[in-house]
Design a protein around this motif. Structure first.
Motif, mmCIF file in Angstrom:
data_model
loop_
_atom_site.group_PDB
_atom_site.id
_atom_site.type_symbol
_atom_site.label_atom_id
_atom_site.label_comp_id
_atom_site.label_asym_id
_atom_site.label_seq_id
_atom_site.Cartn_x
_atom_site.Cartn_y
_atom_site.Cartn_z
ATOM 1 N N TRP A 106 16.876 -2.144 -0.665
ATOM 2 C CA TRP A 106 15.752 -2.205 0.269
ATOM 3 C C TRP A 106 16.243 -2.324 1.710
ATOM 4 N N ILE A 107 17.387 -3.017 1.933
ATOM 5 C CA ILE A 107 17.938 -3.098 3.294
ATOM 6 C C ILE A 107 18.173 -1.690 3.819
ATOM 7 N N ALA A 108 18.796 -0.845 2.981
ATOM 8 C CA ALA A 108 19.044 0.533 3.401
ATOM 9 C C ALA A 108 17.728 1.264 3.626
ATOM 10 N N VAL A 109 16.713 1.012 2.765
ATOM 11 C CA VAL A 109 15.438 1.722 2.912
ATOM 12 C C VAL A 109 14.770 1.334 4.225
ATOM 13 N N PHE A 110 14.640 0.023 4.493
ATOM 14 C CA PHE A 110 13.880 -0.329 5.704
ATOM 15 C C PHE A 110 14.639 0.050 6.960
ATOM 16 N N THR A 111 15.993 0.070 6.893
ATOM 17 C CA THR A 111 16.730 0.460 8.091
ATOM 18 C C THR A 111 16.646 1.967 8.317
ATOM 19 N N ILE A 112 17.005 2.748 7.272
ATOM 20 C CA ILE A 112 17.136 4.192 7.472
ATOM 21 C C ILE A 112 15.765 4.859 7.531
ATOM 22 N N VAL A 113 14.856 4.489 6.627
ATOM 23 C CA VAL A 113 13.572 5.174 6.594
ATOM 24 C C VAL A 113 12.649 4.651 7.694
ATOM 25 N N TYR A 114 12.410 3.337 7.695
ATOM 26 C CA TYR A 114 11.344 2.827 8.560
ATOM 27 C C TYR A 114 11.819 2.578 9.990
ATOM 28 N N LEU A 115 12.914 1.797 10.161
ATOM 29 C CA LEU A 115 13.293 1.440 11.529
ATOM 30 C C LEU A 115 13.840 2.646 12.279
ATOM 31 N N LEU A 116 14.788 3.383 11.666
ATOM 32 C CA LEU A 116 15.311 4.575 12.341
ATOM 33 C C LEU A 116 14.219 5.632 12.471
ATOM 34 N N GLY A 117 13.311 5.694 11.476
ATOM 35 C CA GLY A 117 12.259 6.692 11.523
ATOM 36 C C GLY A 117 11.267 6.452 12.630
ATOM 37 N N SER A 118 10.978 5.186 12.943
ATOM 38 C CA SER A 118 10.012 4.943 14.005
ATOM 39 C C SER A 118 10.686 4.751 15.350
ATOM 40 N N ALA A 119 12.006 4.496 15.367
ATOM 41 C CA ALA A 119 12.682 4.346 16.652
ATOM 42 C C ALA A 119 13.087 5.711 17.199
#
Lengths: 213, 131
Positions: A199-212
């Motif tokens: 999940w760490i990889a999911v929230f970093t790569i998908v959500y945080l990088l995706g919205s930043a």
């Protein structure tokens, strides 16, 4: 606490160093089981890496549809992250209780873990439902197909983990802390902590990088 | 945590996830609390960095990835009890091999697909050729 008691070494003429205490005889069943499950978890991570790779390749292919920045709600993602992290912690408390053979504490910690896991799944389900109703379902674009595959696969793992968690609660209730039950608890804890790492990889790569980005 | 340094000859393997501690339950709970605290700190930093204007914008993706790798390390050490001790050699080697494959799959896919994209004829030219 869980150090493994080594079987008594007999003088085995087939071993070169029959006098040395360690390295002789097979590993205990707890090590064999735990190590085998560790290999499974690593292969599961390799499978997830393929989903991450396809997501990273397809993240720009929105086919004129919405991109991650238009869709993701970081507040909900932060809450999901908090629930999963807290459940990982209470799963650790359940492991300690199991080692100390404290049935009440074990059942309590597992129940709290289950509640946190269910809260995670409910938030994720609401997010998916909202995406589908606003026309951003998995069929909208390659980006969304990859998104639903990756995040949904993690959600399926969490669902399977919750079923396993309930099974372990029932087995401890009916059979107590037998050695085989303790091995299953060890494997369950490995599985649950590994899900949090993914999940760490999911929230970093998908959500945080995706919205930043 | 591991006392195996004193008696290298006597080191016994540990199952992944098992913890080698001398202290009691309190010490183990403190270990998990430390991990939880560090993980919360790193997660909060990640979410803060992703939404802030205070840092140089091109550095944000790198910062997020570094924070994520750090948090994975925290989870491995405090929740899965992977150590560098001799009782954990097999677990670490299996993990290292898994990480190698993960990097090969992700890095290789991105590299190959970026090359393909770069070398592919623009879509409107393909359309013109088909006419």
């Amino acid at each position: 606490m869980s150090t493994v008691a080594f079987a008594e070494t007999h003088d085995d003429p087939n071993t070169l160093r029959a006098s040395s205490r360690s390295w002789s005889g097979p590993a205990s069943k707890r090590i064999v089981t735990g190590y085998g499950f560790w290999i499974f978890i690593l292969s599961d991570m390799v499978m997830f890496s393929a989903f991450f790779a396809s997501y990273a390749v397809l993240v720009g292919q929105t086919a004129g549809g919405p991109s991650g920045r238009d869709l993701f709600d970081l507040r909900s993602v932060a809450m999901e992250t908090g629930f999963l992290l807290a459940s990982s912690f209470t799963c650790g408390l359940a492991t300690i209780s199991a080692d100390a053979r404290q049935t009440t504490w074990f059942q309590l910690a597992m129940a709290v873990t289950c509640v946190f896991g269910l809260a995670f799944l409910i938030l994720e389900g609401r997010e998916f439902a909202a995406l589908v109703t606003q026309g951003a379902g998995p069929t909208r674009s390659a980006f969304l197909s990859a998104f639903f595959t990756l995040v949904g696969c993690h959600g399926l793992h969490v669902s399977a983990g919750i079923l396993w968690l309930l099974t372990m609660m029932a087995q401890v209730f009916t059979k107590g802390f037998r050695p085989d039950i303790q091995r299953r608890i060890l494997c369950f804890a490995l599985f649950w902590h590994a899900l949090d790492i993914i999940w760490i990889a999911v929230f970093t790569i998908v959500y945080l990088l995706g919205s930043a980005a | 945590m591991s006392n195996a340094h004193h008696e290298l000859d006597d080191c016994i393997d540990l199952a992944p996830g098992d913890e080698h501690v001398e202290g009691g339950i309190g010490q183990r709970v403190i270990g998990y609390l430390t991990g939880l605290g560090l993980a919360i700190l790193l997660t909060a930093t990640s979410f803060f960095v992703a939404g802030t204007d205070l840092v140089w914008q091109p550095s944000i993706p790198v910062a997020l990835i570094v924070l994520a790798i750090a948090q994975m390390g925290v989870h491995l050490v405090f929740f899965l009890h992977i150590t560098t001790g001799p009782d954990n050699t097999n677990n670490v080697l299996a993990l290292a091999f898994g990480v190698l494959i993960v990097f090969l799959v992700i890095g290789g896919s991105l590299w190959i697909m970026a090359n393909l994209n770069h070398n592919m004829m623009p879509m409107d030219e393909i359309m013109q050729m088909q006419r």
